[in-house]
Every structure is written in C-alpha cells, then in structure tokens.
Scaffold this active site. Structure first.
Site, PDB file in Angstrom:
ATOM      1  N   ARG A 131       0.802  -1.229   0.000  1.00 14.28           N
ATOM      2  CA  ARG A 131       0.000   0.000   0.000  1.00 14.28           C
ATOM      3  C   ARG A 131       0.828   1.268   0.000  1.00 14.28           C
ATOM      4  O   ARG A 131       0.307   2.337   0.285  1.00 14.28           O
ATOM      5  CB  ARG A 131      -0.984  -0.034   1.171  1.00 14.28           C
ATOM      6  CG  ARG A 131      -1.950  -1.170   0.985  1.00 14.28           C
ATOM      7  CD  ARG A 131      -3.064  -1.296   1.982  1.00 14.28           C
ATOM      8  NE  ARG A 131      -3.643  -2.592   1.740  1.00 14.28           N
ATOM      9  CZ  ARG A 131      -3.288  -3.707   2.371  1.00 14.28           C
ATOM     10  NH1 ARG A 131      -2.376  -3.660   3.325  1.00 14.28           N
ATOM     11  NH2 ARG A 131      -3.831  -4.863   2.058  1.00 14.28           N
ATOM     12  N   GLY A 191      -0.516 -11.188   8.744  1.00 17.80           N
ATOM     13  CA  GLY A 191      -0.406 -12.627   8.958  1.00 17.80           C
ATOM     14  C   GLY A 191      -1.452 -13.235   9.865  1.00 17.80           C
ATOM     15  O   GLY A 191      -1.245 -14.314  10.416  1.00 17.80           O
ATOM     16  N   GLY A 192      -2.604 -12.568  10.029  1.00 19.18           N
ATOM     17  CA  GLY A 192      -3.649 -13.106  10.897  1.00 19.18           C
ATOM     18  C   GLY A 192      -4.147 -14.471  10.478  1.00 19.18           C
ATOM     19  O   GLY A 192      -4.604 -15.264  11.304  1.00 19.18           O
ATOM     20  N   GLU A 193      -4.038 -14.780   9.169  1.00 17.37           N
ATOM     21  CA  GLU A 193      -4.489 -16.087   8.677  1.00 17.37           C
ATOM     22  C   GLU A 193      -3.467 -17.177   8.958  1.00 17.37           C
ATOM     23  O   GLU A 193      -3.658 -18.335   8.608  1.00 17.37           O
ATOM     24  CB  GLU A 193      -4.787 -16.003   7.178  1.00 17.37           C
ATOM     25  CG  GLU A 193      -6.132 -15.383   6.865  1.00 17.37           C
ATOM     26  CD  GLU A 193      -6.293 -13.977   7.414  1.00 17.37           C
ATOM     27  OE1 GLU A 193      -7.189 -13.762   8.257  1.00 17.37           O
ATOM     28  OE2 GLU A 193      -5.513 -13.080   7.028  1.00 17.37           O
ATOM     29  N   TRP A 259      -2.319  -4.415   9.780  1.00 14.27           N
ATOM     30  CA  TRP A 259      -1.903  -4.183   8.397  1.00 14.27           C
ATOM     31  C   TRP A 259      -2.674  -3.055   7.708  1.00 14.27           C
ATOM     32  O   TRP A 259      -2.637  -2.927   6.485  1.00 14.27           O
ATOM     33  CB  TRP A 259      -2.053  -5.477   7.592  1.00 14.27           C
ATOM     34  CG  TRP A 259      -3.422  -6.102   7.657  1.00 14.27           C
ATOM     35  CD1 TRP A 259      -3.858  -7.037   8.550  1.00 14.27           C
ATOM     36  CD2 TRP A 259      -4.517  -5.855   6.779  1.00 14.27           C
ATOM     37  NE1 TRP A 259      -5.168  -7.378   8.291  1.00 14.27           N
ATOM     38  CE2 TRP A 259      -5.596  -6.664   7.203  1.00 14.27           C
ATOM     39  CE3 TRP A 259      -4.690  -5.026   5.668  1.00 14.27           C
ATOM     40  CZ2 TRP A 259      -6.830  -6.666   6.558  1.00 14.27           C
ATOM     41  CZ3 TRP A 259      -5.926  -5.030   5.021  1.00 14.27           C
ATOM     42  CH2 TRP A 259      -6.975  -5.844   5.469  1.00 14.27           C
ATOM     43  N   ASN A 277      -8.703  -9.281  12.630  1.00 15.28           N
ATOM     44  CA  ASN A 277      -9.490 -10.408  13.132  1.00 15.28           C
ATOM     45  C   ASN A 277      -8.686 -11.284  14.084  1.00 15.28           C
ATOM     46  O   ASN A 277      -7.472 -11.423  13.958  1.00 15.28           O
ATOM     47  CB  ASN A 277      -9.971 -11.268  11.964  1.00 15.28           C
ATOM     48  CG  ASN A 277      -8.811 -11.812  11.138  1.00 15.28           C
ATOM     49  OD1 ASN A 277      -8.148 -11.043  10.448  1.00 15.28           O
ATOM     50  ND2 ASN A 277      -8.553 -13.104  11.204  1.00 15.28           N
ATOM     51  N   ASP A 319     -14.610 -12.721  10.281  1.00 12.99           N
ATOM     52  CA  ASP A 319     -13.389 -12.129   9.724  1.00 12.99           C
ATOM     53  C   ASP A 319     -13.596 -10.657   9.359  1.00 12.99           C
ATOM     54  O   ASP A 319     -13.186 -10.209   8.302  1.00 12.99           O
ATOM     55  CB  ASP A 319     -12.899 -12.912   8.499  1.00 12.99           C
ATOM     56  CG  ASP A 319     -11.599 -12.338   7.948  1.00 12.99           C
ATOM     57  OD1 ASP A 319     -10.685 -12.068   8.742  1.00 12.99           O
ATOM     58  OD2 ASP A 319     -11.496 -12.114   6.726  1.00 12.99           O
ATOM     59  N   ASP A 321     -12.062  -7.748   9.949  1.00  9.68           N
ATOM     60  CA  ASP A 321     -10.892  -6.996  10.429  1.00  9.68           C
ATOM     61  C   ASP A 321     -11.244  -5.535  10.711  1.00  9.68           C
ATOM     62  O   ASP A 321     -12.007  -4.927   9.969  1.00  9.68           O
ATOM     63  CB  ASP A 321      -9.795  -6.991   9.366  1.00  9.68           C
ATOM     64  CG  ASP A 321      -9.241  -8.367   9.060  1.00  9.68           C
ATOM     65  OD1 ASP A 321      -8.024  -8.482   8.995  1.00  9.68           O
ATOM     66  OD2 ASP A 321     -10.035  -9.300   8.867  1.00  9.68           O
ATOM     67  N   ARG A 346     -14.983  -2.851   8.488  1.00 12.03           N
ATOM     68  CA  ARG A 346     -15.342  -3.976   7.641  1.00 12.03           C
ATOM     69  C   ARG A 346     -16.704  -4.552   8.040  1.00 12.03           C
ATOM     70  O   ARG A 346     -17.429  -5.100   7.206  1.00 12.03           O
ATOM     71  CB  ARG A 346     -14.265  -5.078   7.766  1.00 12.03           C
ATOM     72  CG  ARG A 346     -12.973  -4.809   7.039  1.00 12.03           C
ATOM     73  CD  ARG A 346     -12.819  -5.646   5.780  1.00 12.03           C
ATOM     74  NE  ARG A 346     -12.687  -7.061   6.021  1.00 12.03           N
ATOM     75  CZ  ARG A 346     -11.534  -7.724   6.083  1.00 12.03           C
ATOM     76  NH1 ARG A 346     -10.385  -7.064   5.956  1.00 12.03           N
ATOM     77  NH2 ARG A 346     -11.516  -9.020   6.273  1.00 12.03           N
ATOM     78  N   TRP A 494     -12.798  -0.942  -5.092  1.00 11.33           N
ATOM     79  CA  TRP A 494     -11.604  -1.331  -4.322  1.00 11.33           C
ATOM     80  C   TRP A 494     -10.522  -0.264  -4.411  1.00 11.33           C
ATOM     81  O   TRP A 494      -9.383  -0.484  -4.046  1.00 11.33           O
ATOM     82  CB  TRP A 494     -11.084  -2.672  -4.828  1.00 11.33           C
ATOM     83  CG  TRP A 494     -10.408  -3.499  -3.787  1.00 11.33           C
ATOM     84  CD1 TRP A 494      -9.074  -3.531  -3.516  1.00 11.33           C
ATOM     85  CD2 TRP A 494     -11.010  -4.408  -2.868  1.00 11.33           C
ATOM     86  NE1 TRP A 494      -8.811  -4.411  -2.496  1.00 11.33           N
ATOM     87  CE2 TRP A 494      -9.992  -4.962  -2.075  1.00 11.33           C
ATOM     88  CE3 TRP A 494     -12.331  -4.810  -2.630  1.00 11.33           C
ATOM     89  CZ2 TRP A 494     -10.232  -5.902  -1.074  1.00 11.33           C
ATOM     90  CZ3 TRP A 494     -12.579  -5.746  -1.642  1.00 11.33           C
ATOM     91  CH2 TRP A 494     -11.540  -6.276  -0.874  1.00 11.33           C
ATOM     92  N   TRP A 558      -7.848  -8.742  -2.698  1.00 16.23           N
ATOM     93  CA  TRP A 558      -8.734  -9.862  -2.367  1.00 16.23           C
ATOM     94  C   TRP A 558      -9.821 -10.014  -3.430  1.00 16.23           C
ATOM     95  O   TRP A 558     -10.080 -11.109  -3.919  1.00 16.23           O
ATOM     96  CB  TRP A 558      -9.350  -9.639  -0.985  1.00 16.23           C
ATOM     97  CG  TRP A 558     -10.047 -10.849  -0.419  1.00 16.23           C
ATOM     98  CD1 TRP A 558     -10.319 -12.035  -1.052  1.00 16.23           C
ATOM     99  CD2 TRP A 558     -10.554 -11.002   0.902  1.00 16.23           C
ATOM    100  NE1 TRP A 558     -10.952 -12.905  -0.202  1.00 16.23           N
ATOM    101  CE2 TRP A 558     -11.112 -12.281   1.005  1.00 16.23           C
ATOM    102  CE3 TRP A 558     -10.598 -10.154   2.020  1.00 16.23           C
ATOM    103  CZ2 TRP A 558     -11.713 -12.748   2.185  1.00 16.23           C
ATOM    104  CZ3 TRP A 558     -11.176 -10.618   3.183  1.00 16.23           C
ATOM    105  CH2 TRP A 558     -11.724 -11.893   3.267  1.00 16.23           C
TER     106      TRP A 558
END
Length: 624
Positions: A131, A191-193, A259, A277, A319, A321, A346, A494, A558
C-alpha cells in the site's frame, strides 16, 4: 539487492497546531497541496486536496497525459508520492521502487529492486499487494513483503539503513505502508491467517533502531497499557484485560494484526489505528471477547502507551478486520463541536468517536444490506453498551461448526476493506468506496502449526439477494450516520477515494475506470478506462502550474485474487483451497466458488472486463 541509477500539507480539519518536536519538514510539506508526501495525503487521513484547477464544470475535459508501466502483474494498491519534481512509484511483490522525473514525463531517475525470497508469496493474504511508500527526513521508506523495513536516500536510492520486522517462516509478512511520526517510523505486521500475534513497532527514523513495540494481545506490559489509565468506553480496562478474554494461551496465536492505515493528531499527540481479526476464523475454537482484536487503538507515539481502546466486534465470527483508516475531523455533533475520529469498519458499521477520549457518538450501518447486527447498544447505562446486537440467524458461533451459515451480509471482505475513504471540509461529507457483498460461511476445526495457514472456514460470496451490483460509492454524513447519495457499481469499489477543493471526487473501479463525480450530488463528470482494474488510491499534485491526477491500475487484491493468482480454473482453485485449508479439500466447481477465501467465485465475471498489468496513468486538463 540491486539499484540502478539512470540519472545523477494539510492536517486541516484535525488541528492547526504543530508541536515544535515534530518532524517540521514533513509537517510543512503535508500542508503544501502541490505535493503528495504521505500515502494518506495528510496525518488526518482526509485524502482532501486544496487544489481546485479541476472543477465540476471542466472535469469532463480531463485526458491522460502520460503513463508508466511498472513491469509487475499483481494487484497495485496504494499510490505514488510526489516530492518536488520527483514522483516515487512502488509495485507489489517484489516491491520495486521507481523515482520518476516529472520534468520529463516520468523519466526514470533511479530504480531500487530488493531481492526477496519468493517463498514469501504463498504466505501473503490476500494477493502480494503493497500500500505504498512513505517519506520523511530525506528518506523514502519501503516496508517489503518479507517485513524488511528499508530507508532509501530520496535523491539517490542508496540504502541508508534496513531492519527486519518479522519472520515469514512464522507467517509474518507485510502489505501496509508505514507512518513517519516525529523522529520515528511506525510499522505494523500482517499474517492473521497464520496465527500471527499482531503488533505495532516504532523505529528510530535516522538509525532504524527499535524504540518500542506494542502487541495487540497478551500481558499488559507487552501491550503497553496501564490497567488504570487506559480506557475502553470511558472506563479503565483493568488488569490482564486481554489475557482474561482468551482461553488459556490462545492469545499467543490470536491474530489481531495491524496491516491497515495510521493517522496522527499532533495536538493530542496520539496515533490511531485498528487491529484485525482474531485467529482462527472458527469462533468456536476461541471462546471469549478475544481482546484486543477488532479494536480502535489510540497510542502515544513517543512511548507506545495506550490512551484508549474501543473494540467494535468482540469475539469476531466473520473475519471483519478492524484495520480500516481512522479519519480525523472537527465537526459539530449534537449541537457541540467535537474532535472526531470517523471509521468505516469492515463489519458494515460506520463509527464516529471523540478522538480525545474514545467516547462513542454514532454507530450506524453504511450499507443497507448489513444483517448480522441489528444495532449497536448506545445506552451508556446498559451492560452491553457499545456492543453490536448480533442477529442469531447470521451468527456463525450460534449456528456452530461444520454448519454453513447462509446469506450473511457483509461478506468477510467487509462493507469496505482497506480502500480508504476521503473527506471534504467544503461539503462536510465522507466519500466511501464500498463492497455490496454477502456470503455463506462454514467454520470448521483446525489445528495450529507455525508458518502454516490457520483459517478454518470455507466461504462463498455473492451480491445481496435480489440485487446484482457488488459495489457502491457513497457520500456519508458522520454527524448523523446517514447516506447522502449512492452510486451503484457492478463490482466492489476497491480504489481509494480523493476529494478536492474543486468539488470533484475521484475513485477507480475494478473494471479499470477512473471516475470523477460531483462532490455534492454524485453526478458522474468523467471516466476513462485504464489498462487494468484499479485497486490503487487516487492522488493529485501540481507541477509547473498544472494540476494532475495520478492512479495505479493493476487488478488484484482480495476481490481480484482470482485473476491475480490464476485461480479461475478448477485445478488452480483446488490447489489453493487445499493449501489454505489443510485437511478440508474442495473439488470441481465448488473449489472455484470458494477459492480465494470466497472471492474467486464471487468476482468470476471480472475476467470479462479486465486483465493483469501494472500501469501508472496521469491525467490533466488540456494545456492552455
């Protein structure tokens, strides 16, 4: 690393008072509308420019005047910086940086291309986006995908210093820009996933030495909170507030990464940002409120100590966030001028808070399709004050594991993801790029392994029932929590918005159109089809007396992950699904529908409108 040398502001509505200790050069530059020196335009995140050469009366005469190919095919988020006669352009992985000469229609002055391990690519969610760059103290700051923070000499591209902020082998990566504040550079983590434990870190701007780190979850001393002085909705958070809201030591793999975007109020000396999340996406595996995930945080940039928190979605089940931007403005609410923080989450709710103390003033849906919540309890005497009232039918917790909870609105990518909104002090309105998307959500049990995906949910996405448009561009009144006007778009919007003193608002679309609309009515004034879908943020600057509009196109993110990562076919989608959710394999059409965490099926039609390619396009009115 390789470097090729080819040739030797505005805080506005937030505050007009600059502390002597602040980075004075950067402060002055943010007030100069001819330049665009930080990604957010100003420290208040308003994305408003005082330039007014382009107006609603002449915007229809805009035309592209030059373009630049970045040479990279993945999703291009963020936007260019303009410092004097030089434009700085970034790319997604491998995070190339170009310095372009505005006196020569983008002639390359220098190029910096870091050498990164490509194994970081499969660890990134969602797409290999970045970004954008930051500028301060004569340096360009690049936070690479592999979490290496690099300070480059703005004139030569030489590396001044670099430091590693995380470990991709544990799932730690970066997609966000950084925020220079005073003599520090503030940096988050993705890296939340992957069960990464979120944190914000401050590095010394001159040396790269770590000054402080504040975790989103865990013990008070590691979170940099004072149990008696750090507040939530006006009350002290109390001792071990995070530890008590997780089962056992789940907080260590609890996500809550950082992030998103950062804003700064120099008068309050507070930095504001949101946490993401909790991990895993399966809510049954993490009982409790999971503090402090999904939280707006206000911290002292000198010490990192937290002043106040507000948790928007306790025990997140979808999810949602909380990392979207915090926009700082001064407006009248309830007959009284307030120092506001406005946040479009979100979860589909737009929040207006007093940024001095975290008092919640407004919380309303900014997309009528939102159905997981009936309202936020605004009764200060209620035991559930400030909490969302969850609708049982759309609760993935209440429906349970291995149950597909259907038609939840919004989808996991939210009523708005990271694409930043803009604010115009001339209209008093916020201009918000939104997603008009719902989902089916099936959580399942998943085990944690360091460096491996820790998701535990299968999703599919689609427009709200009876509707076909997947996006809206809206004007929002944060004082009342009402939509002023809406422009429908076939796909999610987006792209980040830009508001200008010419009463023109700009944004991009996933099909690739740059659009200019009337700030007061939303009437479309101009559009131009760029080479690829736009997920970048629109910026403006003035050079030699002429106002320019610049935007990166390059579909991805995404929403565009199916195109960006080649997941449109059954083979690629199936492989992706198996990698992200080990032990839960989807095949055939179902694999395509649910790949990309649900986005591939939802945005399949996007392939009929655009394709890959990173390009910077610069627009202006015809030369006089």
């Amino acid at each position: 690393m390789r470097r090729v040398v080819l040739a030797t502001v505005l805080l506005g509505t937030a505050s007009a008072v600059w502390p002597v200790s602040a980075n004075e050069d950067l402060m002055k530059m943010t007030q100069d509308p001819k330049q665009w020196v930080i990604q957010t335009g100003d420290y208040a995140n308003t994305r408003f420019s005082k330039l007014n050469q382009i107006t609603k009366d002449n915007a229809n005469k805009l035309q592209p005047v030059w373009q630049f190919s970045t040479g990279v095919l993945r999703g291009h988020e963020g936007g260019p910086l303009v410092i004097g006669d030089v434009m700085y352009v970034h790319t997604p992985f491998p995070n190339i940086v170009y310095a372009l000469d505005l006196n020569s229609d983008g002639k390359i002055l220098w190029k910096y291309e870091p050498k990164q391990d490509p194994n970081v690519i499969p660890v990134m969610c969602c797409d290999t986006v970045y970004r954008g760059l930051a500028y301060a103290d004569g340096k360009i700051f690049l936070h690479q995908a592999d979490t290496t923070l690099v300070a480059l000499d703005a004139k030569s591209g030489e590396v001044a210093w670099s430091v590693v902020n995380g470990d991709p082998k544990k799932g730690e990566t970066n997609t966000a820009t950084v925020m220079p504040v005073k003599d520090k550079v503030l940096v988050g983590i993705s890296g939340g996933e992957f069960g990464v434990r979120g944190h914000v870190t401050a590095y010394d701007m001159k040396t790269g030495k770590q000054v402080w780190r504040a975790y989103s979850t865990g013990p008070d001393n590691e979170m940099l909170v004072d149990p008696e002085k750090t507040t939530h909705l006006g009350k002290p958070i109390g001792k071990d507030s995070s530890l008590k809201s997780w089962q056992g030591e789940q907080w260590k793999i609890g996500g809550s990464t950082t992030w998103g975007w950062y804003s700064y109020d120099p008068e309050q000396n507070l930095v504001y940002y949101g946490t993401a999340n909790p991990s895993t996406w399966n809510p049954k595996q993490r009982p409790g409120d999971n503090k402090w995930s999904m939280t707006i945080m206000a911290r002292d940039p000198d010490t990192g100590m937290a002043r106040w928190f507000y948790q928007m979605t306790p025990h997140d089940e979808w999810d949602y966030d909380g990392v979207n931007e915090m926009i700082l403005v001064d407006q009248e609410v309830g007959g009284r001028m307030r120092k506001l923080l406005v946040h479009f989450d979100r979860n589909g709710l737009a929040y207006t808070l007093d940024r001095t103390n975290g008092e919640l003033l407004v919380a309303e849906k900014y997309d009528p399709a939102v159905n997981w919540v009936s309202k936020v309890d605004m009764d200060k005497n209620s035991p559930t004050y400030g909490r969302p009232m969850v609708v049982s039918q759309y609760s993935t917790e209440q429906q349970g594991e291995d149950t597909n909870t259907k038609h939840v609105c919004p989808a996991a990518l939210g009523s708005k993801d990271q694409q930043p909104a803009a604010f115009s002090p001339q209209t008093g309105l916020f201009y918000v790029p939104t997603n008009h998307v719902c989902m089916d959500y099936e959580p399942f049990r998943v085990s944690y392994t360091a460096g491996q995906p820790y998701v535990g949910a299968i999703l599919s996405m689609f427009p709200p029932q009876g509707e076909t448009n997947m996006g809206n561009f809206i004007a929002w009144d944060a004082r009342t929590g009402k939509i002023a006007w809406t422009n429908k778009e076939p796909f999610s919007v987006w792209s980040g918005a830009l508001a200008t003193a010419g009463n023109v608002v700009f944004y991009g679309t996933l099909e690739g159109y740059l659009k200019a609309v009337d700030a007061q009515t939303g009437k479309e004034l101009y559009k131009f089809k760029t080479p690829s879908g736009i997920i970048g943020n629109v910026t403006t600057y003035e050079h030699k007396g002429r106002q320019y509009i610049a935007v990166l196109s390059g579909v991805g993110g995404w929403a565009g992950i199916g195109l960006a990562a080649g997941l449109m076919g059954e083979e690629g989608a199936g492989a992706w699904q198996t990698a992200v959710n080990p032990g839960r394999q989807e095949t055939g059409a179902r694999a395509v529908e649910t790949a990309g965490l649900g986005a591939v099926g939802g945005y399949a039609a996007l392939a009929n409108y655009t394709t890959l390619g990173g390009t910077l396009t610069v627009f202006a009115l015809p030369a006089q």
